[in-house]
Write a protein that holds these residues in place. Sequence first.
Motif, PDB file in Angstrom:
ATOM      1  N   TRP A  49       0.743  -1.495   0.140  1.00  0.00           N
ATOM      2  CA  TRP A  49      -0.288  -0.133   0.032  1.00  0.00           C
ATOM      3  C   TRP A  49       0.983   1.250  -0.048  1.00  0.00           C
ATOM      4  O   TRP A  49       0.709   2.054  -0.519  1.00  0.00           O
ATOM      5  CB  TRP A  49      -0.983   0.061   1.410  1.00  0.00           C
ATOM      6  CG  TRP A  49      -0.977   1.742   1.990  1.00  0.00           C
ATOM      7  CD1 TRP A  49      -0.640   1.741   3.082  1.00  0.00           C
ATOM      8  CD2 TRP A  49      -1.772   2.755   1.704  1.00  0.00           C
ATOM      9  NE1 TRP A  49      -1.123   2.877   3.605  1.00  0.00           N
ATOM     10  CE2 TRP A  49      -1.908   3.138   2.444  1.00  0.00           C
ATOM     11  CE3 TRP A  49      -2.470   2.345   0.385  1.00  0.00           C
ATOM     12  CZ2 TRP A  49      -2.464   4.833   2.730  1.00  0.00           C
ATOM     13  CZ3 TRP A  49      -3.269   3.975   0.153  1.00  0.00           C
ATOM     14  CH2 TRP A  49      -2.893   5.265   0.842  1.00  0.00           C
ATOM     15  N   ARG A  50       2.041   1.339   0.491  1.00  0.00           N
ATOM     16  CA  ARG A  50       2.406   2.405   0.985  1.00  0.00           C
ATOM     17  C   ARG A  50       3.817   2.470  -0.042  1.00  0.00           C
ATOM     18  O   ARG A  50       2.807   4.051  -0.976  1.00  0.00           O
ATOM     19  CB  ARG A  50       4.003   2.626   2.175  1.00  0.00           C
ATOM     20  CG  ARG A  50       2.687   2.537   3.653  1.00  0.00           C
ATOM     21  CD  ARG A  50       3.489   2.423   4.492  1.00  0.00           C
ATOM     22  NE  ARG A  50       4.847   3.750   4.788  1.00  0.00           N
ATOM     23  CZ  ARG A  50       4.304   4.759   5.692  1.00  0.00           C
ATOM     24  NH1 ARG A  50       2.783   5.323   5.602  1.00  0.00           N
ATOM     25  NH2 ARG A  50       5.138   5.807   5.970  1.00  0.00           N
ATOM     26  N   SER A  52       2.651   1.979  -3.249  1.00  0.00           N
ATOM     27  CA  SER A  52       1.715   2.523  -4.336  1.00  0.00           C
ATOM     28  C   SER A  52       1.473   4.178  -4.208  1.00  0.00           C
ATOM     29  O   SER A  52       1.479   4.746  -5.481  1.00  0.00           O
ATOM     30  CB  SER A  52       0.712   1.856  -3.993  1.00  0.00           C
ATOM     31  OG  SER A  52      -0.669   2.192  -2.928  1.00  0.00           O
ATOM     32  N   ILE A  53       1.698   4.624  -3.533  1.00  0.00           N
ATOM     33  CA  ILE A  53       1.148   6.044  -2.848  1.00  0.00           C
ATOM     34  C   ILE A  53       3.230   6.295  -2.470  1.00  0.00           C
ATOM     35  O   ILE A  53       2.945   7.959  -2.413  1.00  0.00           O
ATOM     36  CB  ILE A  53       1.033   6.535  -1.692  1.00  0.00           C
ATOM     37  CG1 ILE A  53       1.592   5.755  -0.395  1.00  0.00           C
ATOM     38  CG2 ILE A  53      -1.017   6.161  -1.964  1.00  0.00           C
ATOM     39  CD1 ILE A  53       0.549   6.789   0.749  1.00  0.00           C
ATOM     40  N   ASP A  54       3.877   5.860  -3.468  1.00  0.00           N
ATOM     41  CA  ASP A  54       5.615   6.081  -2.534  1.00  0.00           C
ATOM     42  C   ASP A  54       5.162   6.946  -1.609  1.00  0.00           C
ATOM     43  O   ASP A  54       6.155   8.046  -1.494  1.00  0.00           O
ATOM     44  CB  ASP A  54       5.340   7.799  -3.789  1.00  0.00           C
ATOM     45  CG  ASP A  54       7.360   7.872  -4.355  1.00  0.00           C
ATOM     46  OD1 ASP A  54       7.725   6.696  -4.354  1.00  0.00           O
ATOM     47  OD2 ASP A  54       7.106   9.274  -4.697  1.00  0.00           O
ATOM     48  N   ASP A 151      -7.172  10.414   3.989  1.00  0.00           N
ATOM     49  CA  ASP A 151      -7.448  11.238   2.272  1.00  0.00           C
ATOM     50  C   ASP A 151      -5.272  12.447   3.053  1.00  0.00           C
ATOM     51  O   ASP A 151      -4.973  13.105   2.320  1.00  0.00           O
ATOM     52  CB  ASP A 151      -8.296  12.752   2.628  1.00  0.00           C
ATOM     53  CG  ASP A 151      -9.121  12.499   1.960  1.00  0.00           C
ATOM     54  OD1 ASP A 151      -9.139  11.622   1.351  1.00  0.00           O
ATOM     55  OD2 ASP A 151     -10.145  13.332   1.506  1.00  0.00           O
ATOM     56  N   LYS A 153      -3.171  11.066   3.123  1.00  0.00           N
ATOM     57  CA  LYS A 153      -1.561  10.323   3.678  1.00  0.00           C
ATOM     58  C   LYS A 153      -1.863  11.253   0.955  1.00  0.00           C
ATOM     59  O   LYS A 153      -0.751  11.149   1.033  1.00  0.00           O
ATOM     60  CB  LYS A 153      -2.028   9.166   3.206  1.00  0.00           C
ATOM     61  CG  LYS A 153      -1.615   8.188   4.453  1.00  0.00           C
ATOM     62  CD  LYS A 153       0.374   7.756   4.509  1.00  0.00           C
ATOM     63  CE  LYS A 153       0.022   7.611   5.492  1.00  0.00           C
ATOM     64  NZ  LYS A 153      -0.010   7.294   6.962  1.00  0.00           N
ATOM     65  N   TYR A 154      -3.230  10.611   1.219  1.00  0.00           N
ATOM     66  CA  TYR A 154      -2.651  11.265  -0.428  1.00  0.00           C
ATOM     67  C   TYR A 154      -2.894  12.578  -0.602  1.00  0.00           C
ATOM     68  O   TYR A 154      -2.202  12.600  -2.241  1.00  0.00           O
ATOM     69  CB  TYR A 154      -4.394  10.879  -1.193  1.00  0.00           C
ATOM     70  CG  TYR A 154      -4.644   9.087  -1.106  1.00  0.00           C
ATOM     71  CD1 TYR A 154      -4.404   8.850  -2.145  1.00  0.00           C
ATOM     72  CD2 TYR A 154      -5.965   8.958  -0.308  1.00  0.00           C
ATOM     73  CE1 TYR A 154      -4.699   7.279  -2.511  1.00  0.00           C
ATOM     74  CE2 TYR A 154      -5.948   7.364  -0.286  1.00  0.00           C
ATOM     75  CZ  TYR A 154      -5.577   6.995  -1.128  1.00  0.00           C
ATOM     76  OH  TYR A 154      -5.507   5.500  -1.390  1.00  0.00           O
ATOM     77  N   SER A 157       0.965  12.409  -1.369  1.00  0.00           N
ATOM     78  CA  SER A 157       0.930  11.144  -2.664  1.00  0.00           C
ATOM     79  C   SER A 157       2.609  11.419  -3.267  1.00  0.00           C
ATOM     80  O   SER A 157       1.741  12.115  -4.285  1.00  0.00           O
ATOM     81  CB  SER A 157      -0.045  10.441  -2.807  1.00  0.00           C
ATOM     82  OG  SER A 157       0.494   9.735  -3.876  1.00  0.00           O
ATOM     83  N   GLY A 158       3.589  10.722  -3.275  1.00  0.00           N
ATOM     84  CA  GLY A 158       4.597  10.927  -4.794  1.00  0.00           C
ATOM     85  C   GLY A 158       5.047  12.084  -4.378  1.00  0.00           C
ATOM     86  O   GLY A 158       5.831  12.399  -5.201  1.00  0.00           O
ATOM     87  N   HIS A 323     -10.448   2.549   4.456  1.00  0.00           N
ATOM     88  CA  HIS A 323      -9.249   2.338   4.167  1.00  0.00           C
ATOM     89  C   HIS A 323      -8.846   0.757   3.533  1.00  0.00           C
ATOM     90  O   HIS A 323     -10.062   0.013   2.905  1.00  0.00           O
ATOM     91  CB  HIS A 323      -8.204   2.975   4.754  1.00  0.00           C
ATOM     92  CG  HIS A 323      -6.736   3.088   4.609  1.00  0.00           C
ATOM     93  ND1 HIS A 323      -6.752   2.682   3.027  1.00  0.00           N
ATOM     94  CD2 HIS A 323      -6.031   2.459   5.363  1.00  0.00           C
ATOM     95  CE1 HIS A 323      -5.263   2.979   3.126  1.00  0.00           C
ATOM     96  NE2 HIS A 323      -4.544   2.770   4.753  1.00  0.00           N
TER      97      HIS A 323
END
Length: 360
Positions: A49-50, A52-54, A151, A153-154, A157-158, A323
């Motif tokens: 999971w982590r 996937s969001i860098d 949200d 985390k997003y 993200s990246g 989640h």
Amino acid sequence: MFEPFAKKRCALCGFESELISSSIRVCVSCLRDRPTEALKFVRNTRSRWRRSIDFPTSIPHDGKRCLLCINECEIPIGATGYCGVLRNEDERLVPVTKSFKEAYLRWYLDPHPTNCVALPVCPEKDHRGFYNLAVFFAGCNLDCLFCQNIDHKYMLSGGKLKDGERMSLEEFVRIADQRQISCVCYFGGDPLPWSTFTLNASRKIKKRICWETNGLMNESIAKQMASISLETGGIIKIDWKAFNPSVYEALTGVNGVKAIERLKENVRLIHSMDERKDPPLLVVSTLIVPHYVDELEVGGIATFLAQIDENIPYVLLAFAPQHLMYDLPTTSKEQMKRVFETASSKGLKRVFVENVWLLS
């Protein structure tokens, strides 16, 4: 196609239940009794999971050391800590906004009475016509599988700031000082990675200041938070996820032994600073995750709190599927009744149930 709430089998003991989450893959008994084997499954889930969001897939240990919380990340140059907020820029730790005088957040005015974790003891709940300034920060030093506010985390993200607002300390103080705002609540995510910003801002704001946090901050930050809330009439709301170290790690992604010890230290510290008692400086809450946060988890937390002070408010919160634990139902009335009775039986006199509309 996955069928929500279908029975799943524990990957270790074979126990079947619709309350075993596919994100953890094992039952709570195996987490407690066979932690070395059991935690391998959820660590793999969390790493995927982590990635996937860098985000860092584990707590970094090769760089500049951060001492804000129990993770004590050692962050390589050009990388961020586990929280996604603190970054190593040429051997200097700075937030992703590049300045401690800027934070990345969302905010809104929440009319009283608000859906506050500390609502049963909140002095603002009857202050109708006024507002709580609710401040939602990007990032968190935990990685909870059940996060109700993912949200945060997003938003990072990246390594890119998105769907939030970069705000200067001066602008934030100006907003908070509006006449119709009677209190400020920091949450997220968690306000801890932004503690330099929140502490500096709070010293300038002439309103009731509250923190909603996982409670894993270092002693100095805990003292400063408590001092500000004590002076302004605010509350520190600590969300204590679980009592067994392996259950805590499975749910949150961080070292459960260290986390439980730090929680105990900070609960003792903050309670010892409470000179007013009304409203209480400290409120503790626990999200009642089906199957995983049961009578043993709640009983352990409640026993510890009662040994300090039987009057510490303890709030039990109903769970909604979110989640990576989307495959569990909401907390049942039966489970909530059991954990409520357990907490009360340990000697606590102020046990409350909130989010009751979620109970199934």
